[in-house]
Scaffold this motif. Structure first.
Motif, mmCIF file in Angstrom:
data_model
loop_
_atom_site.group_PDB
_atom_site.id
_atom_site.type_symbol
_atom_site.label_atom_id
_atom_site.label_comp_id
_atom_site.label_asym_id
_atom_site.label_seq_id
_atom_site.Cartn_x
_atom_site.Cartn_y
_atom_site.Cartn_z
ATOM 1 N N UNK A 41 35.377 44.656 30.856
ATOM 2 C CA UNK A 41 35.284 44.834 32.307
ATOM 3 C C UNK A 41 34.267 43.863 32.907
ATOM 4 N N UNK A 42 33.139 43.678 32.235
ATOM 5 C CA UNK A 42 32.105 42.755 32.719
ATOM 6 C C UNK A 42 32.622 41.324 32.714
ATOM 7 N N UNK A 47 34.360 36.661 35.914
ATOM 8 C CA UNK A 47 35.361 35.679 36.352
ATOM 9 C C UNK A 47 35.596 35.794 37.859
ATOM 10 N N UNK A 48 35.729 37.024 38.345
ATOM 11 C CA UNK A 48 35.936 37.249 39.784
ATOM 12 C C UNK A 48 34.743 36.739 40.588
ATOM 13 N N UNK A 49 33.541 37.024 40.107
ATOM 14 C CA UNK A 49 32.334 36.571 40.799
ATOM 15 C C UNK A 49 32.273 35.049 40.835
ATOM 16 N N UNK A 50 32.530 34.405 39.711
ATOM 17 C CA UNK A 50 32.499 32.927 39.652
ATOM 18 C C UNK A 50 33.553 32.335 40.596
ATOM 19 N N UNK A 51 34.719 32.971 40.672
ATOM 20 C CA UNK A 51 35.762 32.496 41.589
ATOM 21 C C UNK A 51 35.269 32.599 43.036
ATOM 22 N N UNK A 90 31.118 41.540 44.537
ATOM 23 C CA UNK A 90 31.353 41.281 43.109
ATOM 24 C C UNK A 90 30.048 41.325 42.331
ATOM 25 N N UNK A 91 28.990 40.761 42.906
ATOM 26 C CA UNK A 91 27.690 40.770 42.245
ATOM 27 C C UNK A 91 27.177 42.201 42.095
#
Length: 108
Positions: A41-42, A47-51, A90-91
């Motif tokens: 999950x992390x 990945x979502x945060x980096x995007x 996201x963070x």
């Protein structure tokens, strides 16, 4: 004669008096499975945060950046939080999961 509880209360009383009798199952395999699921999950949240960070960086490319421009979120956490940006959300999700993971991970 004093009251003698039955069932778990009686077992707990015995374990409290006789420490060598206290035996608890650790559920190691289930704890490890839970940690692996949290890791997965992390990784997805990362990945979502980096995007979101890449999107944030691209928004300002070739444009004059204003103080409230979304592309400033990577430089201004307060602005990101105040605007409840996707990057901030996201963070925050990452923060919550990392706290849970860190509190569950055995430390040597």
């Amino acid at each position: 004669m004093a009251y003698q509880p039955n069932g778990y209360p009686r077992l707990a009383a015995l374990m409290g008096k006789e420490k060598d009798v206290a035996i608890f199952r650790r559920f190691d395999d289930l704890n490890i499975l839970s940690l692996l699921a949290l890791q997965a999950e992390i990784i997805d949240l990362e990945k979502d945060f980096r995007r979101e960070c890449r999107i944030d960086d691209m928004v300002g490319d070739g444009q004059q950046q204003q103080p409230s421009s979304p592309s400033r979120y990577s430089e201004n956490f307060k602005l990101s939080r105040e605007n409840n940006s996707a990057q901030y959300r996201k963070l925050k999700d990452l923060h919550d999961r990392l706290r849970e993971y860190s509190s569950s991970t055995p430390h040597p």
